[in-house]
Design an enzyme around this catalytic site. Sequence first.
Site, mmCIF file in Angstrom:
data_model
loop_
_atom_site.group_PDB
_atom_site.id
_atom_site.type_symbol
_atom_site.label_atom_id
_atom_site.label_comp_id
_atom_site.label_asym_id
_atom_site.label_seq_id
_atom_site.Cartn_x
_atom_site.Cartn_y
_atom_site.Cartn_z
ATOM 1 N N SER A 123 0.808 -1.220 0.000
ATOM 2 C CA SER A 123 0.000 0.000 0.000
ATOM 3 C C SER A 123 0.843 1.273 0.000
ATOM 4 O O SER A 123 0.536 2.213 -0.759
ATOM 5 C CB SER A 123 -0.965 0.000 1.190
ATOM 6 O OG SER A 123 -1.941 -1.000 1.031
ATOM 7 N N THR A 183 -5.985 -3.498 6.818
ATOM 8 C CA THR A 183 -5.873 -4.866 6.350
ATOM 9 C C THR A 183 -6.104 -5.785 7.548
ATOM 10 O O THR A 183 -6.489 -5.338 8.624
ATOM 11 C CB THR A 183 -4.518 -5.088 5.649
ATOM 12 O OG1 THR A 183 -4.514 -6.385 5.068
ATOM 13 C CG2 THR A 183 -3.338 -4.919 6.584
ATOM 14 N N LYS A 200 -10.266 -5.215 9.671
ATOM 15 C CA LYS A 200 -11.361 -4.744 8.825
ATOM 16 C C LYS A 200 -12.716 -4.767 9.533
ATOM 17 O O LYS A 200 -13.608 -3.982 9.192
ATOM 18 C CB LYS A 200 -11.430 -5.568 7.531
ATOM 19 C CG LYS A 200 -10.229 -5.353 6.617
ATOM 20 C CD LYS A 200 -10.379 -6.108 5.310
ATOM 21 C CE LYS A 200 -9.176 -5.905 4.408
ATOM 22 N NZ LYS A 200 -9.329 -6.560 3.099
ATOM 23 N N ASN A 241 -12.169 -1.423 4.778
ATOM 24 C CA ASN A 241 -10.734 -1.354 4.482
ATOM 25 C C ASN A 241 -10.276 0.080 4.250
ATOM 26 O O ASN A 241 -9.104 0.325 3.993
ATOM 27 C CB ASN A 241 -10.375 -2.228 3.265
ATOM 28 C CG ASN A 241 -10.773 -1.583 1.948
ATOM 29 O OD1 ASN A 241 -11.753 -0.828 1.882
ATOM 30 N ND2 ASN A 241 -10.030 -1.868 0.893
ATOM 31 N N ASP A 265 -12.501 -2.942 -1.608
ATOM 32 C CA ASP A 265 -12.150 -4.247 -2.171
ATOM 33 C C ASP A 265 -13.212 -4.706 -3.175
ATOM 34 O O ASP A 265 -12.883 -5.259 -4.233
ATOM 35 C CB ASP A 265 -12.041 -5.313 -1.067
ATOM 36 C CG ASP A 265 -10.792 -5.149 -0.221
ATOM 37 O OD1 ASP A 265 -9.778 -4.658 -0.750
ATOM 38 O OD2 ASP A 265 -10.832 -5.520 0.967
ATOM 39 N N TYR A 282 -0.645 -12.072 -5.074
ATOM 40 C CA TYR A 282 0.238 -11.271 -5.929
ATOM 41 C C TYR A 282 1.721 -11.498 -5.640
ATOM 42 O O TYR A 282 2.571 -11.021 -6.393
ATOM 43 C CB TYR A 282 -0.085 -9.771 -5.807
ATOM 44 C CG TYR A 282 0.099 -9.182 -4.427
ATOM 45 C CD1 TYR A 282 1.343 -8.714 -4.001
ATOM 46 C CD2 TYR A 282 -0.971 -9.085 -3.551
ATOM 47 C CE1 TYR A 282 1.516 -8.171 -2.747
ATOM 48 C CE2 TYR A 282 -0.806 -8.546 -2.297
ATOM 49 C CZ TYR A 282 0.438 -8.089 -1.890
ATOM 50 O OH TYR A 282 0.609 -7.558 -0.640
#
Length: 277
Positions: free
Chosen positions: A21, A66, A70, A91, A107, A219
């Site tokens: 982030s 995160t 949340k 979030n 999200d 990712y």
Amino acid sequence: MSSSTAKRAAVLGSPIAHSLSPVLHRAAYAALGLDQWSYDRFEVDEAALPGFVAGLDDSWAGLSLTMPLKRAIIPLLDSITETAASVEAVNTVVFTDDGRKAGDNTDIPGMVAALRERGIEKADEAAVLGAGATASSALAALARICTGPVTAYVRSEARADEMRGWGRRLGVEVCTADWSRAADALSAPLVIATTPAGAADALAESVPEHPGTLFDVLYDPWPTPLAAAWSARGGAVVGGLDLLVHQAALQVEQMTGRTPAPLAAMREAGERALAAR
């Protein structure tokens, strides 16, 4: 918002050291000319969250949350959007000019935007691998684009009950199947993999000859074995970085008031950071 106005934002969570982030938000600030804005990361667990939020002053524009925060953030806020309420997860927190703390969930629209970017606007049916917090967000995204049933592949009856419950709440027709049949999911026109790293690797051997679209929310490392096998068969793949960039772009727009967010600059910064790991 003037670029000369110093503002702060940050991502909170635990663990937080590997969060991308800061890379994405800082790239956005640079592209937007917000040279006085800063974006940091803080290791904060559920016990520490109330004290952290109470200590923020009016230099703060917003927060990204995160895991595991949340849900824990919700009682500390003045309001949350319908989107956030639909999955009981926030979030994004924006501090308004009148001192209120407003919660949202980017999200869900981030997933929709990531799919739309790859030309996926509607799906007749879909499959979801997994049943955690990301799976409920996936169902909420599918509520916006899927016109038929969604099959969730899960590891326990308790998880199956949860997913059917989310389906009822979100207005999605959810069927459940045992994880032992997860290879069946891969024939769906849209497959969303929400499992932790490694959990779906074995499915790479079962990718059909002509796959549809895979949205793998991981990712790092990338590509996953499943995503690599999917691409090799000619299927469309949407990755976790796509989701990360789109949900962060929506956060940037809400926190800074600037639209549109610089998606290309954010993605490029994310790709560079991942390549350097």
